[in-house]
Design an enzyme around this catalytic site. Sequence first.
Site, PDB file in Angstrom:
ATOM      1  N   GLU A 199      -7.873   6.716  -9.061  1.00  0.00           N
ATOM      2  CA  GLU A 199      -7.035   7.059  -9.879  1.00  0.00           C
ATOM      3  C   GLU A 199      -6.461   5.598 -10.819  1.00  0.00           C
ATOM      4  O   GLU A 199      -6.234   4.613 -10.026  1.00  0.00           O
ATOM      5  CB  GLU A 199      -5.692   7.711  -9.527  1.00  0.00           C
ATOM      6  CG  GLU A 199      -5.615   9.006  -9.139  1.00  0.00           C
ATOM      7  CD  GLU A 199      -4.342   9.449  -8.719  1.00  0.00           C
ATOM      8  OE1 GLU A 199      -4.521  10.350  -7.799  1.00  0.00           O
ATOM      9  OE2 GLU A 199      -3.338   9.198  -9.089  1.00  0.00           O
ATOM     10  N   CYS A 208      -2.159   0.271 -14.107  1.00  0.00           N
ATOM     11  CA  CYS A 208      -1.986   0.330 -12.713  1.00  0.00           C
ATOM     12  C   CYS A 208      -3.316   0.640 -12.119  1.00  0.00           C
ATOM     13  O   CYS A 208      -3.607   1.680 -12.555  1.00  0.00           O
ATOM     14  CB  CYS A 208      -0.924   1.054 -12.224  1.00  0.00           C
ATOM     15  SG  CYS A 208      -0.700   1.568 -10.407  1.00  0.00           S
ATOM     16  N   CYS A 211      -6.752   5.041   1.783  1.00  0.00           N
ATOM     17  CA  CYS A 211      -5.941   4.044   2.377  1.00  0.00           C
ATOM     18  C   CYS A 211      -5.728   4.141   3.651  1.00  0.00           C
ATOM     19  O   CYS A 211      -5.556   5.249   4.341  1.00  0.00           O
ATOM     20  CB  CYS A 211      -4.437   3.820   1.553  1.00  0.00           C
ATOM     21  SG  CYS A 211      -3.403   2.320   2.113  1.00  0.00           S
ATOM     22  N   CYS A 253       1.605   4.735   5.292  1.00  0.00           N
ATOM     23  CA  CYS A 253       3.028   4.622   5.019  1.00  0.00           C
ATOM     24  C   CYS A 253       3.570   6.197   4.995  1.00  0.00           C
ATOM     25  O   CYS A 253       2.936   7.049   4.392  1.00  0.00           O
ATOM     26  CB  CYS A 253       3.435   4.100   3.489  1.00  0.00           C
ATOM     27  SG  CYS A 253       3.082   2.202   3.697  1.00  0.00           S
ATOM     28  N   CYS A 270       3.659   8.429   1.226  1.00  0.00           N
ATOM     29  CA  CYS A 270       2.659   8.017   0.587  1.00  0.00           C
ATOM     30  C   CYS A 270       1.522   8.956   0.584  1.00  0.00           C
ATOM     31  O   CYS A 270       1.104   9.151   1.703  1.00  0.00           O
ATOM     32  CB  CYS A 270       2.077   6.787   0.428  1.00  0.00           C
ATOM     33  SG  CYS A 270       0.975   6.280  -0.672  1.00  0.00           S
ATOM     34  N   CYS A 293       1.685   8.331  -6.755  1.00  0.00           N
ATOM     35  CA  CYS A 293       0.406   7.599  -6.434  1.00  0.00           C
ATOM     36  C   CYS A 293      -0.699   8.671  -5.616  1.00  0.00           C
ATOM     37  O   CYS A 293      -0.092   9.026  -4.441  1.00  0.00           O
ATOM     38  CB  CYS A 293       0.298   6.452  -5.742  1.00  0.00           C
ATOM     39  SG  CYS A 293       1.332   5.293  -6.388  1.00  0.00           S
TER      40      CYS A 293
HETATM   41  N1  SAH Z   1      -0.660  -0.687  -0.665  1.00  0.00           N
HETATM   42  C1  SAH Z   1       0.112  -1.585  -1.557  1.00  0.00           C
HETATM   43  C2  SAH Z   1       0.169  -0.905  -2.942  1.00  0.00           C
HETATM   44  C3  SAH Z   1      -0.061   0.501  -3.500  1.00  0.00           C
HETATM   45  S1  SAH Z   1       1.557   1.440  -3.286  1.00  0.00           S
HETATM   46  C4  SAH Z   1       1.672  -1.551  -1.138  1.00  0.00           C
HETATM   47  O1  SAH Z   1       2.006  -1.032  -0.250  1.00  0.00           O
HETATM   48  O2  SAH Z   1       2.557  -2.000  -1.951  1.00  0.00           O
HETATM   49  C5  SAH Z   1       2.463   0.971  -4.587  1.00  0.00           C
HETATM   50  C6  SAH Z   1       3.981   1.163  -4.522  1.00  0.00           C
HETATM   51  O3  SAH Z   1       4.467   2.437  -4.285  1.00  0.00           O
HETATM   52  C7  SAH Z   1       4.332   0.723  -2.929  1.00  0.00           C
HETATM   53  O4  SAH Z   1       5.696  -0.093  -2.952  1.00  0.00           O
HETATM   54  C8  SAH Z   1       4.644   2.056  -2.135  1.00  0.00           C
HETATM   55  O5  SAH Z   1       5.265   1.932  -1.047  1.00  0.00           O
HETATM   56  C9  SAH Z   1       5.046   2.875  -3.274  1.00  0.00           C
HETATM   57  N2  SAH Z   1       5.087   4.234  -2.941  1.00  0.00           N
HETATM   58  C10 SAH Z   1       3.888   5.126  -2.290  1.00  0.00           C
HETATM   59  N3  SAH Z   1       4.128   6.250  -2.601  1.00  0.00           N
HETATM   60  C11 SAH Z   1       5.553   6.439  -2.822  1.00  0.00           C
HETATM   61  C12 SAH Z   1       6.243   7.869  -3.124  1.00  0.00           C
HETATM   62  N4  SAH Z   1       5.908   8.694  -2.785  1.00  0.00           N
HETATM   63  N5  SAH Z   1       7.654   7.463  -3.584  1.00  0.00           N
HETATM   64  C13 SAH Z   1       7.920   5.996  -4.108  1.00  0.00           C
HETATM   65  N6  SAH Z   1       7.140   5.012  -3.704  1.00  0.00           N
HETATM   66  C14 SAH Z   1       5.964   5.144  -3.282  1.00  0.00           C
END
Ligand code: SAH
Length: 351
Positions: free
Chosen positions: A93, A106, A113, A117, A120, A334
């Site tokens: 995406e 973006c 991944c 987290c 996510c 994302c």
């Molecule tokens: N792996 C990298 C980049 C991808 S995620 C990182 O962790 O920074 C991009 C950003 O979106 C990160 O700050 C991540 O923690 C955040 N993110 C992912 N899922 C999310 C969600 N459901 N709500 C808010 N932020 C989210």
Amino acid sequence: MEKTDIKSLNLKELEELLVSHGEKKFRAKQIYAWLHVKHVSHWEDMTDISKKLREQLQENCELTALQKVEMQESKLDGTRKYLFALADGNMVESVLMKYKHGNSVCISSQVGCRMGCRFCASTLDGLVRGLKPSEMLDQIYRIQEDIGERVSNVVVMGTGEPMDNYDNLLKFIYLLTDENGLNISQRNLTVSTCGIVPNMRRLAEEKLQITLALSLHASSQKKRLELMPVANKYQIEEVIEACKYYFEQTGRRITFEYSLVGGVNDTDEDAAQLAGLIKGLNCHVNLIPVNPIKERDYVQSNPQVISNFKNKLEKYGINVTIRREMGRDIDGACGQLRKRFLSHAERQGLS
Ligand code: SAH
């Protein structure tokens, strides 16, 4: 023998390739322009290159060109979310956001991944593979061609952990900012990481002018560990040290991303602790109301709590903004578009 991924080569490597085919060096510049300025998807489109050379290249090289599978456009703000297919059938995406100052894209850095987290969607099915430099670039090239306008800003904040695909990321950065290619200013490029300390330090030592964004999301090691398994490997203090190092090496202000999760990391105490943690660092905090995903029961902090958290940080002298939600009416968080597409394909027996 595996074919050379021609779009991942820098100009010098492309020159070497052509010389090895008995060609003159200057041909490389022509081909580089076809790939990185004119963004052709087919060998035949390189009209000033002889048929013989095109055929030779085709035999030895692959030409990465992503296929647009789906595009959703927000009626609210024109944000576009793209789903692209890679040559091996995997999907990624990318998102286009239109701002007054220009078009920002973006991109994803990996298929899936493995960082885990908790909030996510991109990590739910684990990692498939890292993207090649060409596959990161082509997300931007395809979008630029699609809209017929220049892309001026790039954020590596889509699916994947860029620092878990470090060598390809670095190559991508050099290609993207190369004056013979798309020539995006380093200052207009942001890389976001969950905090893989050794590679943050390596990136610092490249002394580039790109922005480093650190996904912090908590103000103590204990809380961060609840949200981000990567904290098992790298303690919060080490991560902050690496951010300081990045600033020392590059002079670039760090961006901290902090997703506010209702009742988890949004109290006054969290704000105070956060201010203490990043005190004295030249930085900016970007508060993101968490985007709830159906697989987890995290909820957004309410608007009052969010603005209170912001005010508290400001009182401590921290630069802070609340991220504007873009494309609220299209598959938001994302990884959700890809995930929806994959589960639909499963139901149809397509995968
Ligand atoms: N792996 C990298 C980049 C991808 S995620 C990182 O962790 O920074 C991009 C950003 O979106 C990160 O700050 C991540 O923690 C955040 N993110 C992912 N899922 C999310 C969600 N459901 N709500 C808010 N932020 C989210």
